[in-house]
Design an enzyme around this catalytic site. Structure first.
Site, PDB file in Angstrom:
ATOM      1  N   LYS A   1      24.512 -17.116  17.293  1.00  0.00           N
ATOM      2  CA  LYS A   1      25.932 -17.372  17.467  1.00  0.00           C
ATOM      3  C   LYS A   1      26.303 -18.434  16.441  1.00  0.00           C
ATOM      4  CE  LYS A   1      29.326 -18.380  21.023  1.00  0.00           C
ATOM      5  NZ  LYS A   1      30.053 -19.396  20.262  1.00  0.00           N
TER       6      LYS A   1
ATOM      7  N   CYS B   1       2.408 -59.478  24.716  1.00  0.00           N
ATOM      8  CA  CYS B   1       3.402 -58.988  23.761  1.00  0.00           C
ATOM      9  C   CYS B   1       4.804 -59.290  24.302  1.00  0.00           C
ATOM     10  CB  CYS B   1       3.218 -57.485  23.560  1.00  0.00           C
ATOM     11  SG  CYS B   1       4.295 -56.807  22.309  1.00  0.00           S
TER      12      CYS B   1
ATOM     13  N   TYR C   1      29.496  -9.075  12.580  1.00  0.00           N
ATOM     14  CA  TYR C   1      28.682  -8.685  13.727  1.00  0.00           C
ATOM     15  C   TYR C   1      29.347  -7.688  14.670  1.00  0.00           C
ATOM     16  CZ  TYR C   1      31.666 -12.330  15.614  1.00  0.00           C
ATOM     17  OH  TYR C   1      32.749 -13.084  15.944  1.00  0.00           O
TER      18      TYR C   1
ATOM     19  N   GLU D   1      21.248 -12.081  18.955  1.00  0.00           N
ATOM     20  CA  GLU D   1      21.710 -12.481  17.627  1.00  0.00           C
ATOM     21  C   GLU D   1      22.114 -13.946  17.649  1.00  0.00           C
ATOM     22  OE1 GLU D   1      24.534  -9.245  15.952  1.00  0.00           O
ATOM     23  OE2 GLU D   1      24.425  -8.863  18.091  1.00  0.00           O
TER      24      GLU D   1
ATOM     25  N   ASP E   1      28.336 -21.044  14.256  1.00  0.00           N
ATOM     26  CA  ASP E   1      29.342 -22.010  14.665  1.00  0.00           C
ATOM     27  C   ASP E   1      30.370 -22.149  13.547  1.00  0.00           C
ATOM     28  OD1 ASP E   1      30.613 -23.793  16.231  1.00  0.00           O
ATOM     29  OD2 ASP E   1      29.183 -25.431  15.953  1.00  0.00           O
TER      30      ASP E   1
ATOM     31  N   CYS F   1       1.028 -50.709  21.503  1.00  0.00           N
ATOM     32  CA  CYS F   1       0.550 -52.075  21.404  1.00  0.00           C
ATOM     33  C   CYS F   1      -0.250 -52.323  22.668  1.00  0.00           C
ATOM     34  CB  CYS F   1       1.717 -53.046  21.308  1.00  0.00           C
ATOM     35  SG  CYS F   1       1.204 -54.742  21.616  1.00  0.00           S
TER      36      CYS F   1
ATOM     37  N   CYS G   1       1.471 -54.270  15.744  1.00  0.00           N
ATOM     38  CA  CYS G   1       2.676 -54.345  16.562  1.00  0.00           C
ATOM     39  C   CYS G   1       3.718 -55.233  15.879  1.00  0.00           C
ATOM     40  CB  CYS G   1       2.325 -54.916  17.932  1.00  0.00           C
ATOM     41  SG  CYS G   1       3.779 -55.242  18.942  1.00  0.00           S
TER      42      CYS G   1
ATOM     43  N   LYS H   1      24.572 -20.800  25.259  1.00  0.00           N
ATOM     44  CA  LYS H   1      24.977 -21.919  24.409  1.00  0.00           C
ATOM     45  C   LYS H   1      23.911 -23.001  24.400  1.00  0.00           C
ATOM     46  CE  LYS H   1      29.185 -22.883  23.617  1.00  0.00           C
ATOM     47  NZ  LYS H   1      29.989 -22.978  22.396  1.00  0.00           N
TER      48      LYS H   1
ATOM     49  N   CYS I   1       4.076 -58.542  18.315  1.00  0.00           N
ATOM     50  CA  CYS I   1       3.027 -59.547  18.518  1.00  0.00           C
ATOM     51  C   CYS I   1       1.913 -59.472  17.481  1.00  0.00           C
ATOM     52  CB  CYS I   1       2.440 -59.411  19.918  1.00  0.00           C
ATOM     53  SG  CYS I   1       1.511 -57.890  20.156  1.00  0.00           S
TER      54      CYS I   1
HETATM   55 ZN   LIG Z   1       2.800 -56.123  20.790  1.00  0.00          ZN
END
Ligand SMILES: [Zn+2]
Length: 648
Positions: free
Chosen positions: A106, A412, A210, A104, A108, A406, A390, A298, A393
Site C-alpha cells: 500500500k 555506577c 494497481y 500488494e 503512501d 555496565c 561505561c 495498516k 563510571c
Molecule cells: Zn557504569
C-alpha cells in the site's frame, strides 16, 4: 525518421528508463532525439497526442476543475492487527469457501485516476470523494512513468498511487538545500495538487498502478490477470505482488514486507489484501463505503529518512547501554524528531548503520522513535564503534546477548540515579517533587544509594540540597511517607526488573498476591502467565536470586513497605465482575488510560471478543471486534455512555 517513429522511439526509451528501470540508451542519445522532435514540431506546428514534449507541463492553472469518475473509487476498510486480519480472512472464506488472496504494497501517496481512450492518455484526476475528484491532467502529464499511449484501445479508467521515491526526494533536497522537502508522501501529494505543473515536474514523481475502474470491453477475471494487463500496457505496477490462500501465508508475506520495508525506495503505510477472483468479489459485494473483498492492513507507524549525525551511549537503570542516535531534525507524525534509539550493538551491525549516513526512522504510538535501517551511506560515513567502558563510571563493559552492560550496578552513579528515579515515577511509588537532578544531588551529597534510603531522609538532610526550603522539604517528606502505601503492582513495577512494565506488574500482583510468593516463583510458573515469555520470566527469577536486591527489599519491608494484593478496592466498581473489551479510538482517553479506569473500577480487560466477554466499549472506527460483539449479542457502549458510567 518520421515524427511518429520519433515519438514511438522516445516513449519506448522512457518506458525502459522510468518503468522498467532498465535504460538501453545513454541520456545524451535520448536528449538528441528529443531535441530533433521538438524542432520538427515547431517547424511543422504538428504535435502528436502522445508526444513526450507534452510532459513539460505548460502554464500554471488558475483553479482545478472538477472531474466525475465513471466508476466510483472506493477506499478500503482497514485492519490494524493480525487478529483483525485473521478474522477478516476467515470471514471471507466462511462466505465464499477456499479462495486465493493477493497481497500488494500500500503505497503512501495520492490516489490518481487516469483515463485512456483509443490507446491514448486522455487525462487524470485525484480520487476526491470517490465520485468526483480534481482534474490534474497537466500535473500527471509530467510523470514520466505514466504511459501516454497504451495498446488497449477501449475507453478505460486506470488507478494508481502518485508517489515520490525517496531517492528522488533526496536528489530534490540536494538541489534545494534551503527549502528541503521533509516527507515523501506530502511532497507527492503537494506536487500533484499544485496548480503549477512545473513544480510537479521538478519533483520527479511516479505513479504505481494497481486497479481499473471502467474498462470498455475488457475481460480480465482476476487481480493477477489485471496486473498482467497493466504490465502489457506498459504501466508501472506494484513492487510486491504475491498470492496466498490462508491467514498464515498472508501473514508470512506481510512479515517479510515489514522486514524489507526499510530498504524500499518509497514509503508504504501498509499492505492491501484482495480476493483475487473477480467473480468471487461479486459474491462478496460492497458495504456503503468499502468493498467487502479487500482490506488494508495498516502499519502502525510512519517512517521518514534523515541524517544520523552522532551516536551517544546511554546507561540505563539496569546497566544496559542504549545507543541513542542524534539526528538532523525531521518531521514525523507531526513532531520534530532529533533523537532515536538504535537499540543495541547487535542491531547496529545487523542494520549496517553508520554515522554521517541517511537512515530511516519510525515512530509507533507513544514509543521513542527507532532507527529502522540504513537508507544510504556516503564516502564520509563512518562505522559506529563499540564502546569499551561505561560512559558514566568507566567500568569495563560486558556483553550479554546483543547488548552491552555496565557490570558495576552498586557504584555506577547513572544506574543508581536511574533506579531511584524510576522508583519515584507516578506509576511506581509516585514520589512527587524529585527531578532527576534532585535525585542525583541526593546520591552525591546525601549518600542515598537505593530507594530504601529515601525513607531515612530527614528535614535536615534535605535542607542541604539546593532549592529546598521549608515548604518543599515538608512536601517531599510527605510524599515519601505517602509512598509507603503503594500497591503491590506499583511496587513490583518500581523495582525496575528488566522488561516489567506496568501491565505485567499488575498481572504479577494479581497472580502472586505478595512479594513473598513472587520471590518463590520459578520460570515455569511465571511463563505460564499470559504475555510473560521465558526471557521475562528468567529476568524475574534472576532479580530475586540477587542478594543485593533481596537486601534492598528487606530494607523496604523494615520501613513498612511490603504490600499485599487486595481486590477489595474494586468490588464496588461499576465494572466489577465484568470482562471488558476496548476497541476503536476514544476521543477523551488513550486506550491505556481507559484500561486503567476500567480496572480501577473492578473490570477485567480482555483483548479479544469471546462469548465470556460482558461488555465492549467501542470508540470511533471500531472494526471487526465490534461486529463480533454484535454477532455474539454482547452489550456495546459508546464513549459517551462510558464517560457517564465512570463519572457516576
Ligand atoms: Zn557504569
Amino acid at each position: 525518421m518520421t515524427m511518429r517513429e520519433m515519438v514511438d522511439q522516445l516513449n519506448k526509451w522512457a518506458y525502459e528508463y522510468y518503468v522498467l528501470d532498465a535504460p538501453t540508451v545513454a541520456d545524451t542519445q535520448y536528449d538528441a532525439l528529443y531535441d530533433q522532435l521538438s524542432a520538427m514540431e515547431k517547424s511543422t506546428g504538428v504535435v502528436l497526442e502522445d508526444s513526450p514534449t507534452k510532459r513539460v507541463g505548460g502554464e500554471p492553472l488558475k483553479v482545478f476543475l472538477p472531474h466525475k469518475h465513471i466508476k466510483r473509487l472506493y477506499s478500503l476498510d482497514k485492519v490494524q492487527s493480525f487478529n483483525e486480519l485473521e478474522e477478516w480472512i476467515n470471514k471471507v472464506i466462511s462466505v465464499v469457501g477456499p479462495t486465493v488472496f493477493t497481497v500488494e504494497l500500500k503505497y503512501d501517496g495520492l490516489t490518481i485516476n487516469c483515463t485512456y481512450s483509443n490507446g491514448k492518455f486522455l487525462g487524470a484526476s485525484t480520487r476526491g470523494n470517490g465520485i468526483e475528484g480534481e482534474d490534474v491532467t497537466a500535473q500527471v502529464l509530467t510523470v514520466k512513468s505514466v504511459p501516454l499511449s497504451i495498446d488497449f484501445d477501449g475507453f478505460a479508467e486506470i488507478q494508481g498511487e502518485g508517489i515520490m521515491r525517496l531517492s528522488a526526494l533526496e536528489a530534490y533536497n540536494r538541489k534545494h538545500p534551503d527549502e528541503p522537502l521533509k516527507n515523501a508522501r506530502n511532497a507527492a501529494a503537494g506536487a500533484i495538487r499544485n496548480l503549477d505543473p512545473a513544480v510537479t515536474a521538478e519533483r520527479n514523481l511516479d505513479v504505481v498502478f494497481y486497479s481499473t475502474g471502467y474498462t470498455e470491453g475488457m475481460t480480465v477475471g482476476s487481480q493477477t490477470e489485471l496486473v498482467q494487463f497493466l504490465k502489457n500496457n506498459r504501466f508501472k505496477t506494484n513492487f510486491v505482488f504475491e498470492e496466498a490462500s490462508d491467514f498464515p501465508s498472508v501473514k508470512a508475506v506481510i512479515e517479510k514486507i515489514a522486514e524489507q520495508r526499510g530498504s524500499y525506495d518509497f514509503l508504504i503505510d501498509g499492505v492491501v489484501i484482495k480476493v483475487n477472483d473477480y467473480a468471487t468479489r461479486e459474491l462478496l459485494g460492497y458495504t456503503d463505503k468499502f468493498p467487502k473483498w479487500a482490506v488494508a492492513y495498516k502499519f502502525d507507524a510512519e517512517q521518514v529518512m534523515t541524517r544520523l549525525e552522532e551516536v551517544r551511549w546511554q546507561v540505563g537503570r539496569t546497566g544496559k547501554l542504549t545507543p541513542i542516535g542524534v539526528l538532523s531534525p525531521v518531521d514525523l507524525c507531526g513532531a520534530t524528531i532529533s533523537r532515536a534509539t538504535l537499540n543495541n550493538m547487535g542491531d547496529i551491525r545487523r542494520k549496517k548503520l553508520k554515522v554521517n549516513a541517511d537512515v530511516f526512522i519510525r515512530r509507533s504510538n507513544d514509543v521513542i522513535p527507532e532507527v529502522l535501517g540504513l537508507a544510504q551511506d556516503y564516502s564520509d560515513s563512518m562505522e559506529i564503534e563499540k564502546p569499551d567502558r561505561c560512559p558514566s563510571c568507566g567500568s569495563k563493559l560486558v556483553e550479554r546477548g546483543a547488548n552491552l552492560y555496565c557490570p558495576d550496578s552498586l557504584h555506577c552513579l547513572t544506574q543508581i540515579v536511574g533506579r531511584i528515579d524510576h522508583y519515584c515515577t507516578k506509576s511506581a511509588c509516585n514520589i512527587e517533587g524529585l527531578s532527576e537532578k534532585t535525585v542525583r544531588a541526593m546520591v552525591e551529597k546525601l549518600n542515598v544509594s537505593s530507594p530504601a534510603d529515601l525513607y531515612d531522609l530527614t528535614a535536615e538532610d534535605l535542607s542541604r540540597l539546593d532549592g529546598f526550603k521549608d515548604k518543599k522539604i515538608s512536601n517531599v517528606l510527605k510524599s515519601i511517607e505517602a509512598s509507603k502505601s503503594v500497591s503491590l503492582a506499583g511496587l513490583i513495577y518500581a523495582l525496575g526488573i528488566d522488561n516489567i512494565g506496568t501491565v505485567t506488574a499488575r498481572d504479577l500482583a494479581r497472580t502472586f498476591r505478595s512479594l513473598e510468593n513472587l520471590k518463590k516463583a520459578d520460570v515455569a510458573t511465571l511463563s505460564a502467565i499470559d504475555q510473560i515469555g521465558d526471557v521475562v520470566a528468567q529476568g524475574i527469577v534472576d532479580y530475586f536470586a540477587d542478594k543485593e536486591n533481596l537486601m534492598a527489599l528487606d530494607k523496604l519491608a523494615a520501613h513498612g513497605i511490603n504490600p499485599v494484593y487486595s481486590e477489595n478496592v474494586n468490588t464496588g466498581g461499576v465494572f466489577s465482575g465484568k470482562k471488558v473489551v476496548l476497541t476503536g479510538s476514544l476521543k477523551k482517553y488513550t486506550r491505556s488510560e481507559a484500561g486503567k479506569i476500567i480496572e480501577s473500577l473492578g473490570g477485567q480487560l480482555s483483548s479479544s471478543v469471546t462469548s465470556t466477554v460482558n461488555l465492549v466499549v467501542a470508540g470511533e472506527a471500531a472494526g471487526s471486534k465490534l461486529d463480533k460483539a454484535r454477532q455474539l449479542g454482547i452489550e456495546v457502549i459508546d464513549e459517551d455512555t462510558f464517560i457517564s458510567l465512570i463519572s457516576k
